[in-house]
Design a protein around this motif. Sequence first.
Motif, PDB file in Angstrom:
ATOM      1  N   LEU A  99       7.934  -1.587   3.365  1.00 29.62           N
ATOM      2  CA  LEU A  99       7.886  -1.714   1.915  1.00 29.62           C
ATOM      3  C   LEU A  99       6.976  -0.694   1.250  1.00 29.62           C
ATOM      4  CD1 LEU A  99       7.750  -5.610   1.683  1.00 29.62           C
ATOM      5  CD2 LEU A  99       9.661  -4.149   1.037  1.00 29.62           C
ATOM      6  N   ALA A 100       6.008  -0.169   1.978  1.00 31.28           N
ATOM      7  CA  ALA A 100       5.080   0.799   1.381  1.00 31.28           C
ATOM      8  C   ALA A 100       5.831   2.071   0.990  1.00 31.28           C
ATOM      9  CB  ALA A 100       3.958   1.118   2.363  1.00 31.28           C
ATOM     10  N   ARG A 101       5.566   2.547  -0.216  1.00 31.73           N
ATOM     11  CA  ARG A 101       6.211   3.794  -0.662  1.00 31.73           C
ATOM     12  C   ARG A 101       5.601   5.005   0.031  1.00 31.73           C
ATOM     13  NH1 ARG A 101       5.580   1.748  -6.424  1.00 31.73           N
ATOM     14  NH2 ARG A 101       7.557   0.774  -6.967  1.00 31.73           N
ATOM     15  N   MET A 102       4.297   4.933   0.287  1.00 31.01           N
ATOM     16  CA  MET A 102       3.592   6.063   0.879  1.00 31.01           C
ATOM     17  C   MET A 102       3.741   6.026   2.405  1.00 31.01           C
ATOM     18  SD  MET A 102       2.243   7.719  -1.705  1.00 31.01           S
ATOM     19  CE  MET A 102       0.945   8.724  -1.012  1.00 31.01           C
ATOM     20  N   THR A 103       4.966   6.185   2.865  1.00 26.66           N
ATOM     21  CA  THR A 103       5.235   6.196   4.303  1.00 26.66           C
ATOM     22  C   THR A 103       6.271   7.270   4.608  1.00 26.66           C
ATOM     23  OG1 THR A 103       6.990   4.548   4.064  1.00 26.66           O
ATOM     24  CG2 THR A 103       4.808   3.740   4.656  1.00 26.66           C
ATOM     25  N   PRO A 104       6.270   7.772   5.842  1.00 28.10           N
ATOM     26  CA  PRO A 104       7.370   8.638   6.276  1.00 28.10           C
ATOM     27  C   PRO A 104       8.602   7.780   6.499  1.00 28.10           C
ATOM     28  CG  PRO A 104       5.878   8.199   8.089  1.00 28.10           C
ATOM     29  CD  PRO A 104       5.250   7.588   6.874  1.00 28.10           C
ATOM     30  N   ALA A 160       1.463  -4.230   1.028  1.00 30.29           N
ATOM     31  CA  ALA A 160       2.030  -2.882   0.903  1.00 30.29           C
ATOM     32  C   ALA A 160       1.540  -2.201  -0.377  1.00 30.29           C
ATOM     33  CB  ALA A 160       3.562  -2.951   0.915  1.00 30.29           C
ATOM     34  N   ALA A 161       1.412  -2.957  -1.460  1.00 28.76           N
ATOM     35  CA  ALA A 161       0.926  -2.378  -2.714  1.00 28.76           C
ATOM     36  C   ALA A 161      -0.520  -1.906  -2.568  1.00 28.76           C
ATOM     37  CB  ALA A 161       1.026  -3.413  -3.838  1.00 28.76           C
ATOM     38  N   VAL A 162      -1.339  -2.674  -1.840  1.00 22.91           N
ATOM     39  CA  VAL A 162      -2.728  -2.267  -1.604  1.00 22.91           C
ATOM     40  C   VAL A 162      -2.780  -1.008  -0.748  1.00 22.91           C
ATOM     41  CG1 VAL A 162      -4.874  -2.940  -0.461  1.00 22.91           C
ATOM     42  CG2 VAL A 162      -3.665  -4.580  -1.907  1.00 22.91           C
ATOM     43  N   ALA A 163      -1.974  -0.969   0.308  1.00 23.52           N
ATOM     44  CA  ALA A 163      -1.935   0.217   1.165  1.00 23.52           C
ATOM     45  C   ALA A 163      -1.492   1.446   0.375  1.00 23.52           C
ATOM     46  CB  ALA A 163      -0.995  -0.023   2.349  1.00 23.52           C
TER      47      ALA A 163
END
Length: 248
Positions: A99-104, A160-163
């Motif tokens: 769910l994290a946007r900042m991921t490959p 996920a939003a925190v990450a």
Amino acid sequence: MPQADTPLDTADLSTLADRQQARFTTGHGLVAVRRYARSSDFVRAAVRARNGRDRAALLTLRPEAYPLAPAWLAAIAEAAPETADHRHPSAAMSSVRLLARMTPDHRNGIPRQSDGSVGWSMPGVSARVWPDGRIELRSTTGAELAGQLEGSDWDHWKVAAVADAGLRLLCAPEARHLTRTGQPSGWHRPFDRSDSAGLGRERKGGQMYDGSTVASCSCGWRVTAESQLGARALTEQHRREATSGEPS
């Protein structure tokens, strides 16, 4: 020295005296910060749940992270659940990374460690989250954002939003706009979908082809184009426009 209930976005943690505690306000609740003795060289920040009573997170911040603290703590306060019961979060770690946007991308799967944690890296920063709510973000420049999320209502969306918030603060500039282009919606029967944006191609069985494709970015930008080629063109345009005014 900060006064009680000072807005968090104007906080300067370096002005806290030894063992001083201060409260800061955010648009989503209170954040209490305590400065420990200077020999220990860190502060602890407690983020309250939305009800204003329960502690939803306990963060440790060292001097390298002080400039990032207001944005980091505000993001955690925004994601915090309504209440916190001090049990471990109920988040599924693999879902957090998905769910994290900042991921490959995830074409190679999501490997988990023996302790149940998952981690990933972006240019300039790495992340790891644990099933018990621990989260750790490390920059290649030495800054670190770390802490413990508390309460079973921290689901995978909130974690996920925190990450994402921490990774965006620590990552290299080129990682702030990580774009993705999805797959076309493909063949379907018109009566199965009411929102079809099909291009009119039809084959046996009454199926229509829908080429609509979603393009998205780690900054939250998202758009649907009529074709995958169009989605790719829009992501390139977005990257150019988004990075043209950013400092390198």
